[in-house]
Design a protein around this motif. Sequence first.
Motif, PDB file in Angstrom:
ATOM      1  N   THR A  81     -38.086 -66.565  -0.187  1.00  0.00           N
ATOM      2  CA  THR A  81     -38.079 -67.405  -1.382  1.00  0.00           C
ATOM      3  C   THR A  81     -38.479 -66.537  -2.570  1.00  0.00           C
ATOM      4  O   THR A  81     -39.635 -66.150  -2.721  1.00  0.00           O
ATOM      5  N   VAL A  82     -37.487 -66.229  -3.395  1.00  0.00           N
ATOM      6  CA  VAL A  82     -37.703 -65.290  -4.499  1.00  0.00           C
ATOM      7  C   VAL A  82     -38.224 -66.019  -5.728  1.00  0.00           C
ATOM      8  O   VAL A  82     -37.701 -67.074  -6.101  1.00  0.00           O
ATOM      9  N   ASP A  83     -39.261 -65.473  -6.345  1.00  0.00           N
ATOM     10  CA  ASP A  83     -39.774 -66.029  -7.597  1.00  0.00           C
ATOM     11  C   ASP A  83     -38.710 -65.841  -8.678  1.00  0.00           C
ATOM     12  O   ASP A  83     -38.335 -64.706  -8.993  1.00  0.00           O
ATOM     13  N   PRO A  84     -38.207 -66.937  -9.267  1.00  0.00           N
ATOM     14  CA  PRO A  84     -37.117 -66.814 -10.238  1.00  0.00           C
ATOM     15  C   PRO A  84     -37.563 -66.460 -11.651  1.00  0.00           C
ATOM     16  O   PRO A  84     -36.735 -66.352 -12.551  1.00  0.00           O
ATOM     17  N   THR A  85     -38.864 -66.291 -11.864  1.00  0.00           N
ATOM     18  CA  THR A  85     -39.345 -65.968 -13.209  1.00  0.00           C
ATOM     19  C   THR A  85     -39.800 -64.512 -13.274  1.00  0.00           C
ATOM     20  O   THR A  85     -40.256 -63.939 -12.280  1.00  0.00           O
ATOM     21  N   PHE A 268     -38.418 -64.517 -18.549  1.00  0.00           N
ATOM     22  CA  PHE A 268     -37.033 -64.782 -18.165  1.00  0.00           C
ATOM     23  C   PHE A 268     -37.041 -65.642 -16.909  1.00  0.00           C
ATOM     24  O   PHE A 268     -37.724 -65.332 -15.939  1.00  0.00           O
ATOM     25  N   ASP A 269     -36.278 -66.730 -16.940  1.00  0.00           N
ATOM     26  CA  ASP A 269     -36.174 -67.647 -15.803  1.00  0.00           C
ATOM     27  C   ASP A 269     -34.738 -67.623 -15.289  1.00  0.00           C
ATOM     28  O   ASP A 269     -33.818 -68.058 -15.982  1.00  0.00           O
ATOM     29  N   LEU A 270     -34.563 -67.128 -14.082  1.00  0.00           N
ATOM     30  CA  LEU A 270     -33.225 -67.004 -13.511  1.00  0.00           C
ATOM     31  C   LEU A 270     -32.547 -68.361 -13.360  1.00  0.00           C
ATOM     32  O   LEU A 270     -31.342 -68.488 -13.602  1.00  0.00           O
ATOM     33  N   PHE A 273     -31.197 -69.467 -16.686  1.00  0.00           N
ATOM     34  CA  PHE A 273     -30.029 -68.670 -17.064  1.00  0.00           C
ATOM     35  C   PHE A 273     -28.793 -69.107 -16.293  1.00  0.00           C
ATOM     36  O   PHE A 273     -27.699 -69.223 -16.864  1.00  0.00           O
ATOM     37  N   GLU A 274     -28.948 -69.359 -15.000  1.00  0.00           N
ATOM     38  CA  GLU A 274     -27.796 -69.760 -14.197  1.00  0.00           C
ATOM     39  C   GLU A 274     -27.280 -71.143 -14.592  1.00  0.00           C
ATOM     40  O   GLU A 274     -26.078 -71.405 -14.506  1.00  0.00           O
ATOM     41  N   ARG A 275     -28.187 -72.013 -15.072  1.00  0.00           N
ATOM     42  CA  ARG A 275     -27.754 -73.347 -15.535  1.00  0.00           C
ATOM     43  C   ARG A 275     -27.034 -73.259 -16.872  1.00  0.00           C
ATOM     44  O   ARG A 275     -26.012 -73.916 -17.086  1.00  0.00           O
ATOM     45  N   ASP A 276     -27.575 -72.465 -17.791  1.00  0.00           N
ATOM     46  CA  ASP A 276     -27.012 -72.409 -19.144  1.00  0.00           C
ATOM     47  C   ASP A 276     -27.281 -71.040 -19.759  1.00  0.00           C
ATOM     48  O   ASP A 276     -28.273 -70.858 -20.466  1.00  0.00           O
ATOM     49  N   PRO A 277     -26.399 -70.063 -19.512  1.00  0.00           N
ATOM     50  CA  PRO A 277     -26.630 -68.713 -20.043  1.00  0.00           C
ATOM     51  C   PRO A 277     -26.727 -68.670 -21.560  1.00  0.00           C
ATOM     52  O   PRO A 277     -27.554 -67.932 -22.110  1.00  0.00           O
ATOM     53  N   ASP A 283     -32.631 -68.661 -26.660  1.00  0.00           N
ATOM     54  CA  ASP A 283     -34.093 -68.732 -26.620  1.00  0.00           C
ATOM     55  C   ASP A 283     -34.714 -67.334 -26.580  1.00  0.00           C
ATOM     56  O   ASP A 283     -35.705 -67.062 -27.271  1.00  0.00           O
ATOM     57  N   ILE A 284     -34.137 -66.447 -25.781  1.00  0.00           N
ATOM     58  CA  ILE A 284     -34.669 -65.092 -25.655  1.00  0.00           C
ATOM     59  C   ILE A 284     -34.554 -64.345 -26.977  1.00  0.00           C
ATOM     60  O   ILE A 284     -35.497 -63.682 -27.429  1.00  0.00           O
ATOM     61  N   GLU A 285     -33.410 -64.454 -27.623  1.00  0.00           N
ATOM     62  CA  GLU A 285     -33.223 -63.772 -28.905  1.00  0.00           C
ATOM     63  C   GLU A 285     -34.122 -64.368 -29.980  1.00  0.00           C
ATOM     64  O   GLU A 285     -34.554 -63.664 -30.897  1.00  0.00           O
ATOM     65  N   GLY A 286     -34.418 -65.656 -29.860  1.00  0.00           N
ATOM     66  CA  GLY A 286     -35.352 -66.282 -30.790  1.00  0.00           C
ATOM     67  C   GLY A 286     -36.737 -65.683 -30.697  1.00  0.00           C
ATOM     68  O   GLY A 286     -37.428 -65.527 -31.706  1.00  0.00           O
ATOM     69  N   VAL A 287     -37.146 -65.339 -29.485  1.00  0.00           N
ATOM     70  CA  VAL A 287     -38.443 -64.674 -29.281  1.00  0.00           C
ATOM     71  C   VAL A 287     -38.461 -63.323 -29.996  1.00  0.00           C
ATOM     72  O   VAL A 287     -39.460 -62.949 -30.634  1.00  0.00           O
ATOM     73  N   LEU A 288     -37.345 -62.620 -29.949  1.00  0.00           N
ATOM     74  CA  LEU A 288     -37.266 -61.295 -30.560  1.00  0.00           C
ATOM     75  C   LEU A 288     -37.544 -61.354 -32.064  1.00  0.00           C
ATOM     76  O   LEU A 288     -38.229 -60.494 -32.624  1.00  0.00           O
TER      77      LEU A 288
END
Length: 291
Positions: A81-85, A268-270, A273-277, A283-288
């Motif tokens: 069970t891989v941690d997706p974050t 980053f939450d995998l 991302f898989e639900r809505d890239p 959101d990620i670019e907003g953090v930047l």
Amino acid sequence: MTARYSFGGDEHVFVEVSEEMSLGAFFKSLSLCRALKESAIRGVTEICPANASLQVKFNPDVIAPDDLLAEIEALEAATATVDPTLQTRIVEIPVLYDDPWTRETLMRFRERHQYPSGTDLDYAARINGYSDAASFIAAHAGSPWFVSMVGFVAGLPFMYQMVERARQIEVPKYLRPRTDTPKLTVGHGGCFGCIYSVRGAGGYQMFGITPMPIYDPRQEIGYLKELMTFFRPGDIVKFKSVTREGYEEAVRDVEAGRFEPLIRPVTFDLRSFERDPVATNTDIEGVLHGH
């Protein structure tokens, strides 16, 4: 996905998580690397993660190969069970696309190229369905990239474009490798982007050049004083197209010790991302930029 194991000589175990690259495969590889580091298996001397695999170096006088293999297999089962974050960072990389240095270089090697009548950007645009090089550049800089591996030469990042698979840029490498590539060239081969950390031979298509050093063996550059290589697996890169004037200004800042890359911590939450890239990237670019 079940990993495939093989021995590399007397001192290495190669673990192939998947035959194809995906962020899911990368996350499983990263989880197994973490588990190996935390377990501190006696005799393991180095753990090297790659795009969808990892390699473990060990001392066979300390641990028998079959014993190490059993240890890794047990860790793989425990990390099913891989941690997706992932707590990571996003960095903005300025790029002068279609710059004079990579253009001069690529024109010297057109006989090795699939499209000798145009530039690498022209070829990449054509085979990816873009109307022209400008449209292709907009797509290349329009979404972030995930650093899945660092290596081949010191500090060189392999980057996976963070868009759905159907939209990913794919460009074959040169028919025959070049004997020259400018330092800090932004390149692309297959599905992977890269930045050439040093000048040398290469076969990736050349799209532009960045003024931002990513490798400093002397560790004289401010942001590279603690570690001579900038990138690490899991980093997220956002390219920013700059003008020739902007590029030259950044070069002057680097030479004067004033240049500092724009870096922000990000989660980053995998699954997201898989639900809505698109939404995840926004959101990620907003953090930047502090949005």
